[in-house]
Motif scaffolding. Structure first.
Motif, mmCIF file in Angstrom:
data_model
loop_
_atom_site.group_PDB
_atom_site.id
_atom_site.type_symbol
_atom_site.label_atom_id
_atom_site.label_comp_id
_atom_site.label_asym_id
_atom_site.label_seq_id
_atom_site.Cartn_x
_atom_site.Cartn_y
_atom_site.Cartn_z
ATOM 1 N N VAL A 197 -3.480 70.615 23.442
ATOM 2 C CA VAL A 197 -2.867 71.256 22.279
ATOM 3 C C VAL A 197 -3.390 72.683 22.233
ATOM 4 O O VAL A 197 -4.604 72.904 22.250
ATOM 5 C CB VAL A 197 -3.239 70.523 20.975
ATOM 6 N N LEU A 198 -2.470 73.615 22.210
ATOM 7 C CA LEU A 198 -2.847 75.024 22.157
ATOM 8 C C LEU A 198 -2.649 75.480 20.717
ATOM 9 O O LEU A 198 -1.539 75.383 20.182
ATOM 10 C CB LEU A 198 -1.929 75.785 23.115
ATOM 11 N N VAL A 199 -3.735 75.953 20.084
ATOM 12 C CA VAL A 199 -3.663 76.253 18.655
ATOM 13 C C VAL A 199 -3.687 77.764 18.412
ATOM 14 O O VAL A 199 -4.623 78.455 18.821
ATOM 15 C CB VAL A 199 -4.838 75.612 17.884
ATOM 16 N N VAL A 200 -2.629 78.254 17.772
ATOM 17 C CA VAL A 200 -2.592 79.656 17.366
ATOM 18 C C VAL A 200 -3.304 79.741 16.014
ATOM 19 O O VAL A 200 -2.801 79.221 15.014
ATOM 20 C CB VAL A 200 -1.136 80.161 17.243
ATOM 21 N N GLY A 201 -4.464 80.370 16.002
ATOM 22 C CA GLY A 201 -5.225 80.444 14.760
ATOM 23 C C GLY A 201 -4.755 81.613 13.920
ATOM 24 O O GLY A 201 -4.732 82.746 14.377
ATOM 25 N N ARG A 209 -10.081 71.646 12.576
ATOM 26 C CA ARG A 209 -10.875 70.742 13.389
ATOM 27 C C ARG A 209 -10.299 70.756 14.810
ATOM 28 O O ARG A 209 -9.093 70.711 15.006
ATOM 29 C CB ARG A 209 -10.758 69.324 12.812
ATOM 30 N N ARG A 210 -11.182 70.871 15.793
ATOM 31 C CA ARG A 210 -10.732 70.870 17.186
ATOM 32 C C ARG A 210 -11.233 69.635 17.899
ATOM 33 O O ARG A 210 -12.396 69.266 17.772
ATOM 34 C CB ARG A 210 -11.285 72.090 17.918
ATOM 35 N N VAL A 211 -10.358 69.019 18.691
ATOM 36 C CA VAL A 211 -10.767 67.879 19.505
ATOM 37 C C VAL A 211 -11.237 68.431 20.851
ATOM 38 O O VAL A 211 -10.465 69.089 21.554
ATOM 39 C CB VAL A 211 -9.595 66.895 19.701
ATOM 40 N N ASP A 212 -12.504 68.170 21.172
ATOM 41 C CA ASP A 212 -13.085 68.693 22.413
ATOM 42 C C ASP A 212 -12.293 68.249 23.628
ATOM 43 O O ASP A 212 -11.928 67.087 23.742
ATOM 44 C CB ASP A 212 -14.533 68.179 22.568
ATOM 45 N N GLY A 213 -12.069 69.200 24.526
ATOM 46 C CA GLY A 213 -11.388 68.856 25.771
ATOM 47 C C GLY A 213 -9.877 68.816 25.633
ATOM 48 O O GLY A 213 -9.158 68.981 26.600
ATOM 49 N N ARG A 214 -9.379 68.580 24.425
ATOM 50 C CA ARG A 214 -7.924 68.518 24.246
ATOM 51 C C ARG A 214 -7.376 69.810 23.634
ATOM 52 O O ARG A 214 -6.385 70.366 24.090
ATOM 53 C CB ARG A 214 -7.569 67.340 23.334
ATOM 54 N N ASP A 215 -8.047 70.301 22.597
ATOM 55 C CA ASP A 215 -7.515 71.436 21.839
ATOM 56 C C ASP A 215 -8.080 72.750 22.353
ATOM 57 O O ASP A 215 -9.284 72.886 22.564
ATOM 58 C CB ASP A 215 -7.853 71.277 20.353
ATOM 59 N N LEU A 216 -7.187 73.722 22.499
ATOM 60 C CA LEU A 216 -7.592 75.013 23.056
ATOM 61 C C LEU A 216 -7.157 76.125 22.121
ATOM 62 O O LEU A 216 -6.174 75.978 21.390
ATOM 63 C CB LEU A 216 -6.921 75.201 24.424
ATOM 64 N N ASP A 217 -7.882 77.243 22.193
ATOM 65 C CA ASP A 217 -7.581 78.362 21.307
ATOM 66 C C ASP A 217 -6.650 79.359 22.006
ATOM 67 O O ASP A 217 -6.975 79.908 23.057
ATOM 68 C CB ASP A 217 -8.880 79.053 20.884
ATOM 69 N N TYR A 218 -5.527 79.598 21.394
ATOM 70 C CA TYR A 218 -4.497 80.453 21.983
ATOM 71 C C TYR A 218 -5.018 81.867 22.233
ATOM 72 O O TYR A 218 -4.915 82.403 23.335
ATOM 73 C CB TYR A 218 -3.285 80.485 21.049
ATOM 74 N N ALA A 219 -5.617 82.471 21.207
ATOM 75 C CA ALA A 219 -6.046 83.865 21.326
ATOM 76 C C ALA A 219 -7.074 84.022 22.452
ATOM 77 O O ALA A 219 -7.035 84.987 23.224
ATOM 78 C CB ALA A 219 -6.627 84.350 20.003
#
Ligand code: ATP
Ligand code: MG
Length: 633
Positions: A197-201, A209-219
Motif C-alpha cells: 500500500v502506497l500512502v500519500v501523506g 498507522r503503518r503496517v511494517d513491510g506492507r505500507d510505504l510512504d509515497y513522498a
C-alpha cells in the motif's frame, strides 16, 4: 479530420455511413508509435476492436507529446478549499512527477497489465498516479475515495491489484475523513489483498498507522526516484487501459474495461467537437476523478489536447456559493462541466453569486449524469447568461452519447432533451414489446446499434458473460442498451424519460417518473424531487413524491407546497398522474456520484429490502425517508 465550417449533419452522416474512413481520420489527432493496421475488427460481435495493431500510450499522448510546444503551460491546477492549498503544475512539472511516480511503481514490481487500485481524494497526486500507471501499461482502477471499506474490498477482489495507492485522508465540508483505516479494514476483508500500500501523506491524520513491510510512504519513494526517466510502454490499441465501476444506481456496479487507442481518439474528438476546448484553453470539471466524467474530462480529455484541467476538492458552497465562478474568473475557464445535482445545490443560494465574477472567458456550461429538468436549466442559464448544454452518457460509453456540438455548428437546444446523437453513435429508440423502431414521439428503449464506437467499454472486466447479459441481451436483435427509456421527436432530438424500471403503470397508463419529477420541480418552493411508483391494490401502481424545499418552512408552508405540487401535476399531466402522497424531507438518497436512488426509495416505500446500497452517499437520508413513511405525508 472534421473541417471548420462543416455542419453537424454532414459530419454525423459521414461518421455513420463510412465509419472506418471517419475514424481513420480521427485517429490522426493522436500520436501512434506504430499506426493501426486495420481500423475496425468486428469479426466477433458484439465485441469489437478499433485501430487493430496500432500501438500507442495514453500518458505519452497526455503529457510527453506536449513538451515540445507547451512545457511551461499549466497542465493541471488542483484547488482545494478544504485544505486551502492550490497546486499548479505545468506540463514539464507534470512530466517530471509522472516519471518519478512511474519509477516508484516499477520499483514495486508493477508492470504491464498489472492492476493498481487508486483510492484518493480529488488531488493532483491522484492524476499523477493514474498517468504513471498508463505510462508503464498498468491498469488503474480508481475507487471513489470515501467509499466504505466493504465496497473497496469488493473492488479489490474483482481487480486483484498488485498495488493500492491511497491518501491518508480526504476532507469534506471541513471534516477529515480518514482513508487509511478504511484501507486497512478493506485489506482485512479482501480475499486478494495487494502486497503493498502506497500512502500519500497529506498530514491530515496525526494517528496514521503503518503496517511494517506492507505500507510505504509515497513522498519518500518519489523523492528517491525524483530524476528517473521511465520510457513509455507502447500498447496495442485494444489493451486494457483502466477499469471503472458504474454508479450502482440499478444494482451491483459493473467493472467497465476501457481500451487505449480508441479511448484516446474519442477523447481528442470530443474535446474539440463537444466541449470546444483546444490547446492552451482551460476546462473546469467539478467531477471527482473517481467517476467517468473525472477520468475523461478532468484527466485524459483535456491533457490529450494540450489544455489546462482544473481539479477541485471542496463543496460548491464553501467558502460561499460563488466559489466555482471565482475559480472560472481566476483561471480564465472556457468550458465548465458539472451535474444537475451540483446546480440544484447552488439553487438554494442567492443567484447574485452567478453574476459576481468576471466570466468573460466562460463560453459553455455542460451538465451531465442525470436528467436536467427545465426549471434547473433555466435558473442557471438565466443566472449566468451562458449557454447550458445537457449531455447524456454512461460510465460505459466514456464520452457523450447525446449532446449538441458547439465545435461544429451548435444546434438550438430543447429543454428536457440532451440533443442529438454524437458522432459515431448509431442510436435507435426501440419499442419494448415489438422490438421494432418506435415512431417519432413514441416512447421506447434507447439502444446503440453495434459496433460501439471507439471510447466505449471493451467488456466487463473478467466477465464477458456479464458484458453480454447486461447490455446485449434485451432484444432479439444484437443491440446495446443500458435500459434508458426515451422518446425521439420529429426533429431527431431525444428525450430521456428515465430508466425502464422507473416507468410506472397507473391503472393501465404508462407514466415516466421523470415526467412527473419535471413538473414537481417546476414548483417555486421545490429544490429537488424524486418520484417513484408504489404498489397499489386498486390501480396497480401510484406515483409518490419525495421533495426537498428551497427554504425549510413551517408545517403550514410545507402542506401548502405539497398541495401546490399535486395541483401542478394534475394540471399539466392529468388526473391519472396525481401523486398519491407527497413527502417533504430534508434530503433525498443519492449515490456518491449524485444520482437519485429511486429504486431504494421505491423499495422502502413498499417495505421491501432497499437492495445494494454500497454506493449510497448519506445513510441518514434513507433513515429520514423511513421515518417520514412511518409518520405519513
Ligand atoms: P448502474 O449502471 O450501476 O446502475 P448508473 O447507470 O447510474 O449506475 P452511470 O454510468 O454513472 O451509472 O450513469 C449513466 C446513467 O445516468 C444513464 O444510463 C442515464 O440513466 C443517466 N443519465 C446520464 N446523463 C443523463 C442525462 N443527461 N439525462 C438523463 N439521464 C442521464
Ligand atoms: Mg447504468
Amino acid at each position: 479530420m472534421t473541417q471548420q465550417g462543416q455542419t453537424y449533419e454532414e459530419v454525423y452522416r459521414y461518421s455513420i455511413e463510412q465509419p472506418e474512413a471517419f475514424w481513420a481520420e480521427q485517429a490522426r489527432a493522436i500520436d501512434w508509435q506504430r499506426p493501426p493496421e486495420r481500423i475496425l475488427d468486428y469479426s466477433h460481435p458484439p465485441f469489437r476492436r478499433w485501430f487493430v495493431g496500432g500501438t500507442t500510450n495514453l500518458c505519452h499522448n497526455a503529457v510527453d507529446r506536449h513538451l515540445a510546444a507547451r512545457a511551461d503551460q499549466l497542465a493541471l491546477v488542483a484547488v482545494s478549499t478544504e485544505t486551502g492549498l492550490t497546486r499548479e503544475l505545468t506540463y514539464r512539472q507534470l512530466h517530471r512527477e509522472v516519471n518519478a511516480a512511474a519509477a516508484v511503481l516499477k520499483s514495486l514490481d508493477v508492470g504491464r497489465g498489472d492492476r493498481v487500485v487508486v483510492y484518493m481524494p480529488n488531488i493532483a497526486e491522484a492524476v499523477v498516479v493514474m498517468l504513471a500507471c498508463a505510462r508503464i501499461g498498468a491498469i488503474h482502477s480508481v475507487v471513489f475515495g470515501g467509499f466504505a471499506a466493504h465496497n473497496l474490498a469488493l473492488r479489490i477482489d474483482d481487480a486483484r491489484p498488485k498495488l493500492l495507492v491511497c491518501a491518508d485522508a480526504g476532507m469534506r465540508g471541513g471534516k477529515v475523513v480518514r482513508y487509511k483505516p478504511l484501507v486497512d479494514a478493506a485489506l482485512e476483508e479482501a480475499a486478494h489483498p495487494p502486497p503493498h500500500v502506497l500512502v500519500v501523506g497529506r498530514g491530515l491524520d496525526p494517528d496514521l498507522r503503518r503496517v511494517d513491510g506492507r505500507d510505504l510512504d509515497y513522498a519518500e519513494l518519489v523523492g528517491r526516484h525524483a530524476d528517473a526517466d521511465v520510457p513509455v510502454e507502447w500498447l496495442e490499441s485494444n489493451a486494457p487501459s483502466y477499469l471503472l465501476y458504474t454508479s450502482g444506481t440499478t444494482g451491483k456496479p459493473k467493472g467497465v474495461q476501457r481500451d487505449v487507442g480508441g479511448y484516446a481518439v474519442a477523447m481528442a474528438l470530443s474535446m474539440r467537437t463537444v466541449y470546444d476546448v483546444g490547446p492552451g484553453q482551460v476546462m473546469f470539471s467539478t467531477s471527482d476523478v473517481g467517476w467517468a466524467v473525472g477520468h475523461s474530462y478532468n484527466v485524459y480529455g483535456p491533457l490529450i489536447v494540450g489544455a489546462t484541467s482544473l481539479l477541485y476538492e471542496g463543496l460548491p458552497t464553501s467558502p460561499d456559493a460563488g466559489i466555482w465562478w471565482s475559480l472560472c474568473e481566476k483561471y480564465g475557464v472556457r468550458t465548465m462541466f458539472s451535474s444537475p445535482t451540483g446546480v440544484r445545490v447552488l439553487k438554494k443560494h442567492d443567484p447574485a453569486f452567478l453574476r459576481k465574477y468576471d466570466l468573460s472567458a466562460l463560453k459553455w456550461l455542460f451538465l451531465a449524469g442525470e436528467p436536467l429538468d427545465e426549471p434547473t436549466a433555466r435558473w442557471i442559464n438565466e443566472g449566468l447568461g451562458k449557454p447550458v448544454i445537457d449531455n447524456y452518457w454512461q460510465t460505459e460509453t466514456g464520452w457523450p452519447v447525446l449532446c449538441l456540438l458547439p465545435g461544429l455548428d451548435l444546434k438550438p437546444g430543447k429543454f428536457g432533451s440532451p440533443g442529438l446523437p454524437n458522432l459515431g453513435y448509431r442510436l435507435r429508440v426501440i419499442d419494448e414489446t415489438t422490438g421494432q423502431d418506435a415512431a417519432p414521439d413514441q416512447k421506447g428503449v434507447l439502444v446503440i446499434q453495434p459496433p460501439l464506437p471507439p471510447g466505449c467499454l471493451s467488456t466487463v472486466w473478467n466477465d464477458d458473460k456479464r458484458f453480454l447479459s447486461s447490455y446485449f441481451s434485451h432484444f432479439k436483435e444484437l443491440l446495446y442498451s443500458s435500459l434508458d427509456w426515451a422518446v425521439r421527436d420529429a426533429d431527431g432530438y431525444t428525450f430521456i424519460l428515465g430508466r425502464t424500471d422507473d416507468v410506472i403503470n397507473v391503472a393501465g397508463h404508462r407514466l415516466g417518473t421523470r415526467e412527473i419529477e419535471e413538473v414537481v420541480s417546476g414548483h417555486p418552493a421545490v429544490a429537488e424531487a424524486a418520484v417513484i411508483g408504489c404498489a397499489d391494490e386498486l390501480k396497480g401502481q401510484v406515483p409518490v413524491v419525495f421533495a426537498t424545499l428551497r427554504a425549510a418552512g413551517d408545517n403550514a408552508a410545507r402542506a401548502e407546497a405539497a398541495r401546490g405540487m399535486s395541483a401542478r401535476v394534475v394540471e399539466q399531466l392529468g388526473a391519472v398522474a396525481r401523486p398519491a402522497r407527497v413527502y417533504i424531507v430534508g434530503a433525498l438518497p443519492k449515490t456518491r456520484s449524485g444520482k437519485l436512488l429511486r429504486r431504494s426509495l421505491a423499495a422502502i416505500s413498499e417495505r421491501r429490502d432497499p437492495g445494494d446500497l454500497s454506493t449510497l452517499d448519506d445513510p441518514n437520508a434513507l433513515e429520514e425517508i423511513k421515518r417520514a413513511l412511518v409518520r405519513g405525508p
